[in-house]
Design a protein around this motif. Sequence first.
Motif, mmCIF file in Angstrom:
data_model
loop_
_atom_site.group_PDB
_atom_site.id
_atom_site.type_symbol
_atom_site.label_atom_id
_atom_site.label_comp_id
_atom_site.label_asym_id
_atom_site.label_seq_id
_atom_site.Cartn_x
_atom_site.Cartn_y
_atom_site.Cartn_z
ATOM 1 N N ALA A 74 0.830 -1.208 0.000
ATOM 2 C CA ALA A 74 0.000 0.000 0.000
ATOM 3 C C ALA A 74 0.864 1.258 0.000
ATOM 4 C CB ALA A 74 -0.934 -0.014 1.211
ATOM 5 N N LEU A 75 1.958 1.246 0.744
ATOM 6 C CA LEU A 75 2.850 2.408 0.769
ATOM 7 C C LEU A 75 3.497 2.638 -0.591
ATOM 8 C CD1 LEU A 75 4.542 2.004 4.252
ATOM 9 C CD2 LEU A 75 2.794 3.657 3.591
ATOM 10 N N MET A 76 3.926 1.561 -1.235
ATOM 11 C CA MET A 76 4.536 1.702 -2.560
ATOM 12 C C MET A 76 3.518 2.212 -3.578
ATOM 13 S SD MET A 76 7.191 -1.382 -3.164
ATOM 14 C CE MET A 76 7.034 -2.551 -1.834
ATOM 15 N N LEU A 77 2.313 1.670 -3.528
ATOM 16 C CA LEU A 77 1.285 2.110 -4.471
ATOM 17 C C LEU A 77 0.925 3.579 -4.264
ATOM 18 C CD1 LEU A 77 -1.125 -0.952 -4.677
ATOM 19 C CD2 LEU A 77 0.294 0.007 -6.493
ATOM 20 N N THR A 78 0.754 3.995 -3.020
ATOM 21 C CA THR A 78 0.428 5.399 -2.784
ATOM 22 C C THR A 78 1.586 6.294 -3.216
ATOM 23 O OG1 THR A 78 1.145 5.282 -0.472
ATOM 24 C CG2 THR A 78 -1.213 4.991 -0.918
ATOM 25 N N PHE A 79 2.809 5.843 -2.992
ATOM 26 C CA PHE A 79 3.977 6.623 -3.406
ATOM 27 C C PHE A 79 3.972 6.829 -4.916
ATOM 28 C CE2 PHE A 79 8.450 7.032 -4.653
ATOM 29 C CZ PHE A 79 8.850 8.069 -3.829
ATOM 30 N N LEU A 80 3.587 5.799 -5.655
ATOM 31 C CA LEU A 80 3.548 5.907 -7.114
ATOM 32 C C LEU A 80 2.342 6.709 -7.613
ATOM 33 C CD1 LEU A 80 4.581 2.271 -8.049
ATOM 34 C CD2 LEU A 80 5.984 4.333 -8.219
ATOM 35 N N LEU A 81 1.239 6.651 -6.892
ATOM 36 C CA LEU A 81 0.011 7.294 -7.352
ATOM 37 C C LEU A 81 -0.133 8.758 -6.939
ATOM 38 C CD1 LEU A 81 -2.562 4.438 -6.780
ATOM 39 C CD2 LEU A 81 -1.639 5.244 -8.945
ATOM 40 N N VAL A 82 0.533 9.182 -5.888
ATOM 41 C CA VAL A 82 0.355 10.558 -5.393
ATOM 42 C C VAL A 82 0.664 11.617 -6.452
ATOM 43 C CG1 VAL A 82 1.301 12.280 -3.800
ATOM 44 C CG2 VAL A 82 0.461 10.124 -2.929
ATOM 45 N N PRO A 83 1.762 11.533 -7.187
ATOM 46 C CA PRO A 83 2.030 12.609 -8.169
ATOM 47 C C PRO A 83 0.944 12.737 -9.240
ATOM 48 C CG PRO A 83 4.014 11.349 -7.775
ATOM 49 C CD PRO A 83 2.896 10.606 -7.097
ATOM 50 N N SER A 84 0.537 11.613 -9.827
ATOM 51 C CA SER A 84 -0.465 11.707 -10.888
ATOM 52 C C SER A 84 -1.837 12.089 -10.329
ATOM 53 C CB SER A 84 -0.548 10.402 -11.678
ATOM 54 O OG SER A 84 -0.936 9.343 -10.838
ATOM 55 N N ALA A 85 -2.198 11.564 -9.160
ATOM 56 C CA ALA A 85 -3.481 11.931 -8.550
ATOM 57 C C ALA A 85 -3.494 13.413 -8.188
ATOM 58 C CB ALA A 85 -3.743 11.073 -7.314
ATOM 59 N N THR A 86 -2.403 13.907 -7.654
ATOM 60 C CA THR A 86 -2.303 15.318 -7.288
ATOM 61 C C THR A 86 -2.421 16.200 -8.528
ATOM 62 O OG1 THR A 86 -0.945 14.784 -5.380
ATOM 63 C CG2 THR A 86 -0.819 17.036 -6.199
ATOM 64 N N ASN A 87 -1.721 15.828 -9.575
ATOM 65 C CA ASN A 87 -1.782 16.573 -10.828
ATOM 66 C C ASN A 87 -3.214 16.634 -11.349
ATOM 67 O OD1 ASN A 87 -0.915 17.936 -13.120
ATOM 68 N ND2 ASN A 87 -0.450 16.044 -14.212
ATOM 69 N N ARG A 88 -3.880 15.515 -11.323
ATOM 70 C CA ARG A 88 -5.260 15.436 -11.809
ATOM 71 C C ARG A 88 -6.204 16.291 -10.950
ATOM 72 N NH1 ARG A 88 -7.096 14.552 -16.498
ATOM 73 N NH2 ARG A 88 -8.883 13.239 -16.524
ATOM 74 N N ILE A 89 -6.013 16.243 -9.657
ATOM 75 C CA ILE A 89 -6.864 17.017 -8.743
ATOM 76 C C ILE A 89 -6.711 18.511 -9.012
ATOM 77 C CG2 ILE A 89 -7.184 17.691 -6.329
ATOM 78 C CD1 ILE A 89 -6.425 14.730 -5.645
ATOM 79 N N PHE A 90 -5.472 18.976 -9.125
ATOM 80 C CA PHE A 90 -5.253 20.405 -9.321
ATOM 81 C C PHE A 90 -5.640 20.881 -10.723
ATOM 82 C CE2 PHE A 90 -2.546 19.992 -5.503
ATOM 83 C CZ PHE A 90 -3.190 20.948 -4.749
ATOM 84 N N LYS A 91 -5.660 19.977 -11.695
ATOM 85 C CA LYS A 91 -6.124 20.359 -13.034
ATOM 86 C C LYS A 91 -7.610 20.686 -13.037
ATOM 87 C CE LYS A 91 -2.906 18.439 -16.346
ATOM 88 N NZ LYS A 91 -2.768 17.531 -17.498
ATOM 89 N N THR A 92 -8.311 20.284 -12.000
ATOM 90 C CA THR A 92 -9.731 20.615 -11.885
ATOM 91 C C THR A 92 -9.933 22.126 -11.829
ATOM 92 O OG1 THR A 92 -10.093 18.562 -10.702
ATOM 93 C CG2 THR A 92 -11.798 20.210 -10.495
ATOM 94 N N TYR A 93 -8.939 22.844 -11.364
ATOM 95 C CA TYR A 93 -9.054 24.294 -11.223
ATOM 96 C C TYR A 93 -8.509 25.051 -12.432
ATOM 97 C CZ TYR A 93 -10.158 23.054 -6.481
ATOM 98 O OH TYR A 93 -10.748 22.505 -5.380
ATOM 99 N N LEU A 94 -8.102 24.328 -13.468
ATOM 100 C CA LEU A 94 -7.509 24.946 -14.652
ATOM 101 C C LEU A 94 -8.578 25.102 -15.747
ATOM 102 C CD1 LEU A 94 -4.928 25.962 -16.027
ATOM 103 C CD2 LEU A 94 -4.477 23.616 -16.729
ATOM 104 N N CYS A 95 -8.993 26.316 -15.985
ATOM 105 C CA CYS A 95 -10.003 26.604 -17.006
ATOM 106 C C CYS A 95 -9.378 27.447 -18.122
ATOM 107 C CB CYS A 95 -11.176 27.360 -16.399
ATOM 108 S SG CYS A 95 -12.171 26.360 -15.278
ATOM 109 N N ASP A 96 -9.823 27.198 -19.344
ATOM 110 C CA ASP A 96 -9.389 27.982 -20.500
ATOM 111 C C ASP A 96 -10.517 28.913 -20.920
ATOM 112 O OD1 ASP A 96 -6.932 26.674 -20.638
ATOM 113 O OD2 ASP A 96 -7.733 25.098 -21.942
ATOM 114 N N SER A 97 -10.153 30.124 -21.286
ATOM 115 C CA SER A 97 -11.151 31.110 -21.734
ATOM 116 C C SER A 97 -11.185 31.169 -23.249
ATOM 117 C CB SER A 97 -10.819 32.497 -21.191
ATOM 118 O OG SER A 97 -10.886 32.503 -19.792
ATOM 119 N N PHE A 98 -12.401 31.260 -23.784
ATOM 120 C CA PHE A 98 -12.596 31.369 -25.222
ATOM 121 C C PHE A 98 -13.540 32.532 -25.500
ATOM 122 C CE2 PHE A 98 -11.709 26.883 -24.452
ATOM 123 C CZ PHE A 98 -10.690 26.653 -25.357
ATOM 124 N N GLU A 99 -13.219 33.293 -26.549
ATOM 125 C CA GLU A 99 -14.108 34.380 -26.957
ATOM 126 C C GLU A 99 -14.986 33.833 -28.076
ATOM 127 O OE1 GLU A 99 -13.968 39.101 -28.093
ATOM 128 O OE2 GLU A 99 -12.113 37.949 -28.097
#
Length: 142
Positions: free
Chosen positions: A43-68
Motif C-alpha cells: 500500500a505504501l509503494m502504491l500510494t507513493f507511485l500514485l500521489v504525483p499523478s493523482a495530485t496533478n489530476r486534482i489540481f487540473k480541476t481548477y484549470l479553465c481555458d477562456s474562449f471568446e
Amino acid sequence: LLTLAAICSVGSRLAPLLRSVNRALGAICGAVLAGLQRVLPLALMLTFLLVPSATNRIFKTYLCDSFELEPGVMRRYLHDDLTLSCTSKEYAETQSIAFALIFVWPVGVPLLYAGLLWVTRVAVRTHVPTALSRATVFLWAE
C-alpha cells in the motif's frame, strides 16, 4: 442499594460471557493487525507511485481555458474537458470533490507517511525492528 445489588448480580453472571467476547475481539483485532502489516508495504509503494499523478489530476480541476465565442463574450471551459463549462453547477460539484481530495492525496498521504515514520522512529534509530518498522521499511530504508 437494591439497584446496585441487582447490577452486581447481573454483572457476575455476565462476566464469563464478557471475558469470552473480549478474547474473541482480541483475536479478531490481532488478525486484522497482522493482515494490515502484510498489506502495508504494498500500500505504501502504491500510494507513493500514485500521489504525483493523482495530485496533478486534482489540481487540473481548477484549470479553465477562456474562449471568446463572440466579440466581448468570454466563456470558460475546463482544460481537460472542454465540454464542461467552468460556470456550470456540475463544475462547482467537481470543484467541491477536488477540494476534498486535496486533503486525501497531496496532504493526507504525506501526513500518513510522517505519522508512520514518527511512530517507528525509535525502532529505526535503535536498530531494534518492530512489526510496524519492518512494514514501513519502504519509507526509511536507504
